[in-house]
Write a protein that holds these residues in place. Structure first.
Motif, PDB file in Angstrom:
ATOM      1  N   GLN A  96     -24.737  35.974  -3.932  1.00 53.11           N
ATOM      2  CA  GLN A  96     -25.390  37.254  -3.622  1.00 53.11           C
ATOM      3  C   GLN A  96     -24.340  38.294  -3.239  1.00 53.11           C
ATOM      4  OE1 GLN A  96     -28.603  35.386  -0.780  1.00 53.11           O
ATOM      5  NE2 GLN A  96     -29.085  37.536  -1.069  1.00 53.11           N
ATOM      6  N   ILE A  97     -23.460  37.906  -2.325  1.00 52.97           N
ATOM      7  CA  ILE A  97     -22.475  38.849  -1.794  1.00 52.97           C
ATOM      8  C   ILE A  97     -21.552  39.349  -2.902  1.00 52.97           C
ATOM      9  CG2 ILE A  97     -20.482  39.072  -0.252  1.00 52.97           C
ATOM     10  CD1 ILE A  97     -21.959  37.045   1.614  1.00 52.97           C
ATOM     11  N   SER A  98     -21.038  38.436  -3.711  1.00 51.26           N
ATOM     12  CA  SER A  98     -20.107  38.850  -4.767  1.00 51.26           C
ATOM     13  C   SER A  98     -20.792  39.739  -5.799  1.00 51.26           C
ATOM     14  CB  SER A  98     -19.490  37.615  -5.446  1.00 51.26           C
ATOM     15  OG  SER A  98     -20.477  36.819  -6.072  1.00 51.26           O
ATOM     16  N   ARG A  99     -22.057  39.434  -6.115  1.00 48.24           N
ATOM     17  CA  ARG A  99     -22.785  40.262  -7.082  1.00 48.24           C
ATOM     18  C   ARG A  99     -22.981  41.685  -6.564  1.00 48.24           C
ATOM     19  NH1 ARG A  99     -27.558  35.950  -8.456  1.00 48.24           N
ATOM     20  NH2 ARG A  99     -26.574  34.869 -10.206  1.00 48.24           N
ATOM     21  N   VAL A 100     -23.408  41.807  -5.313  1.00 50.22           N
ATOM     22  CA  VAL A 100     -23.697  43.137  -4.766  1.00 50.22           C
ATOM     23  C   VAL A 100     -22.410  43.934  -4.584  1.00 50.22           C
ATOM     24  CG1 VAL A 100     -24.731  44.409  -2.857  1.00 50.22           C
ATOM     25  CG2 VAL A 100     -25.801  42.307  -3.665  1.00 50.22           C
ATOM     26  N   MET A 101     -21.340  43.269  -4.172  1.00 50.89           N
ATOM     27  CA  MET A 101     -20.051  43.959  -4.048  1.00 50.89           C
ATOM     28  C   MET A 101     -19.612  44.526  -5.397  1.00 50.89           C
ATOM     29  SD  MET A 101     -17.983  41.396  -1.453  1.00 50.89           S
ATOM     30  CE  MET A 101     -16.431  42.291  -1.608  1.00 50.89           C
ATOM     31  N   ARG A 105     -21.590  45.099  -8.060  1.00 50.31           N
ATOM     32  CA  ARG A 105     -22.587  46.017  -8.631  1.00 50.31           C
ATOM     33  C   ARG A 105     -22.612  47.358  -7.913  1.00 50.31           C
ATOM     34  NH1 ARG A 105     -28.424  43.898  -7.710  1.00 50.31           N
ATOM     35  NH2 ARG A 105     -28.087  44.859  -5.679  1.00 50.31           N
ATOM     36  N   ASN A 106     -22.545  47.331  -6.577  1.00 48.36           N
ATOM     37  CA  ASN A 106     -22.757  48.544  -5.784  1.00 48.36           C
ATOM     38  C   ASN A 106     -21.472  49.130  -5.202  1.00 48.36           C
ATOM     39  OD1 ASN A 106     -25.288  47.395  -6.197  1.00 48.36           O
ATOM     40  ND2 ASN A 106     -26.120  48.198  -4.308  1.00 48.36           N
ATOM     41  N   GLY A 107     -20.361  48.414  -5.374  1.00 45.29           N
ATOM     42  CA  GLY A 107     -19.115  48.922  -4.824  1.00 45.29           C
ATOM     43  C   GLY A 107     -19.062  48.900  -3.311  1.00 45.29           C
ATOM     44  N   LEU A 108     -19.799  47.982  -2.704  1.00 53.21           N
ATOM     45  CA  LEU A 108     -19.832  47.878  -1.246  1.00 53.21           C
ATOM     46  C   LEU A 108     -18.850  46.822  -0.772  1.00 53.21           C
ATOM     47  CD1 LEU A 108     -23.713  47.892  -0.656  1.00 53.21           C
ATOM     48  CD2 LEU A 108     -22.137  49.825  -0.497  1.00 53.21           C
ATOM     49  N   GLY A 109     -18.423  46.942   0.473  1.00 51.22           N
ATOM     50  CA  GLY A 109     -17.575  45.929   1.072  1.00 51.22           C
ATOM     51  C   GLY A 109     -18.417  44.736   1.533  1.00 51.22           C
ATOM     52  N   GLU A 110     -17.749  43.624   1.780  1.00 50.66           N
ATOM     53  CA  GLU A 110     -18.474  42.422   2.189  1.00 50.66           C
ATOM     54  C   GLU A 110     -19.255  42.645   3.474  1.00 50.66           C
ATOM     55  OE1 GLU A 110     -17.688  37.748   3.456  1.00 50.66           O
ATOM     56  OE2 GLU A 110     -16.164  38.837   2.301  1.00 50.66           O
ATOM     57  N   ALA A 111     -18.664  43.363   4.430  1.00 50.97           N
ATOM     58  CA  ALA A 111     -19.350  43.606   5.703  1.00 50.97           C
ATOM     59  C   ALA A 111     -20.629  44.407   5.493  1.00 50.97           C
ATOM     60  CB  ALA A 111     -18.422  44.345   6.674  1.00 50.97           C
ATOM     61  N   ILE A 156     -26.701  44.374   5.174  1.00 52.61           N
ATOM     62  CA  ILE A 156     -27.982  44.491   4.462  1.00 52.61           C
ATOM     63  C   ILE A 156     -28.719  43.158   4.491  1.00 52.61           C
ATOM     64  CG2 ILE A 156     -29.052  44.893   2.209  1.00 52.61           C
ATOM     65  CD1 ILE A 156     -26.696  46.814   1.606  1.00 52.61           C
ATOM     66  N   MET A 157     -28.001  42.078   4.210  1.00 49.65           N
ATOM     67  CA  MET A 157     -28.623  40.753   4.198  1.00 49.65           C
ATOM     68  C   MET A 157     -29.188  40.387   5.564  1.00 49.65           C
ATOM     69  SD  MET A 157     -25.865  38.747   1.774  1.00 49.65           S
ATOM     70  CE  MET A 157     -26.572  37.113   2.066  1.00 49.65           C
ATOM     71  N   ALA A 158     -28.547  40.871   6.623  1.00 51.41           N
ATOM     72  CA  ALA A 158     -29.004  40.561   7.981  1.00 51.41           C
ATOM     73  C   ALA A 158     -30.361  41.186   8.290  1.00 51.41           C
ATOM     74  CB  ALA A 158     -27.967  41.025   9.001  1.00 51.41           C
TER      75      ALA A 158
END
Length: 207
Positions: free
Chosen positions: A139-144, A146-152, A157-159
């Motif tokens: 999930q984390i790697s896909r969203v990073m 796709r959306n250009g977001l950092g892991e934190a 968001i997941m939290a």
């Protein structure tokens, strides 16, 4: 008009959209609450006057649509602001999604809701719940990517969402999404055949 509703959910980056697209390709009506939210917050969207009145003109872009990045920052920084945002959007989304489920002409309808597990009102409307599942690391790697977001940021968001275990606990069916689209489509095809049977059985029982 469809009388059988399958709730589709999964965490961010799990592949809900790919699963919804696979059902749609089989002729199934899909009602996507995320798409409805975008519709409501586009320029001229039904939610924009209330959002501007609540949060001020700075939450709107020059075209009159919601500035999603600004609103996201505000909502994550201030839980009260998030609550005010949801108080405006959620009733509109529930009303529109219910109407579109009623109007669906397929044997059953997919109701795609990212926060289905967290929301009792959506769970109560579903005859069946299918969860798109994948490891949290994926999930984390896909969203990073796709959306250009950092892991934190992704973890933040997941939290705010149900945990993987909480989603699986309410699932009637699970689609395991390892990134292999053909495998996902095969699973959707199997579920589709079962949902057609269940929808037919419910329709006959209601006659």
């Amino acid at each position: 008009m469809s009388g059988f509703v399958v709730g589709l959910t999964g965490g961010i980056g799990s592949g809900k959209s790919a699963a919804a697209d696979a059902f749609a390709a089989l002729g199934v009506g899909v009602v996507d609450t995320d798409a409805i939210a975008h519709e409501l917050t586009a320029a001229g969207g039904a939610a924009m006057p209330a959002l501007v009145a609540e949060f001020g003109a700075t939450v709107a872009t020059a075209s009159g649509a919601l500035d999603r990045a600004r609103m996201r920052r505000l909502a994550f920084a201030d839980p009260a602001a998030r609550g005010r945002l949801e108080a405006i959007l959620h009733p509109l989304i529930r009303t529109l999604s219910a109407e579109r489920c009623r109007l669906a002409e397929s044997a059953y309808v997919i109701l795609a809701v990212p926060l289905l597990v967290e929301s009792g009102s959506y769970r109560e409307r579903c005859d069946r719940i299918v969860v798109v599942d994948c490891p949290e690391s994926l999930q984390i790697s896909r969203v990073m990517a796709r959306n250009g977001l950092g892991e934190a940021e992704v973890r933040a968001i997941m939290a705010t969402q149900a945990t993987r275990g909480e989603r699986l606990a309410v699932a009637d069916d699970v689609i395991a999404n390892d990134g292999d689209l053909a495998n996902l489509e095969r699973q959707v095809g199997e579920l589709h055949r079962n949902y057609l049977r269940l929808a037919s059985r419910k329709a006959k029982a209601n006659c």
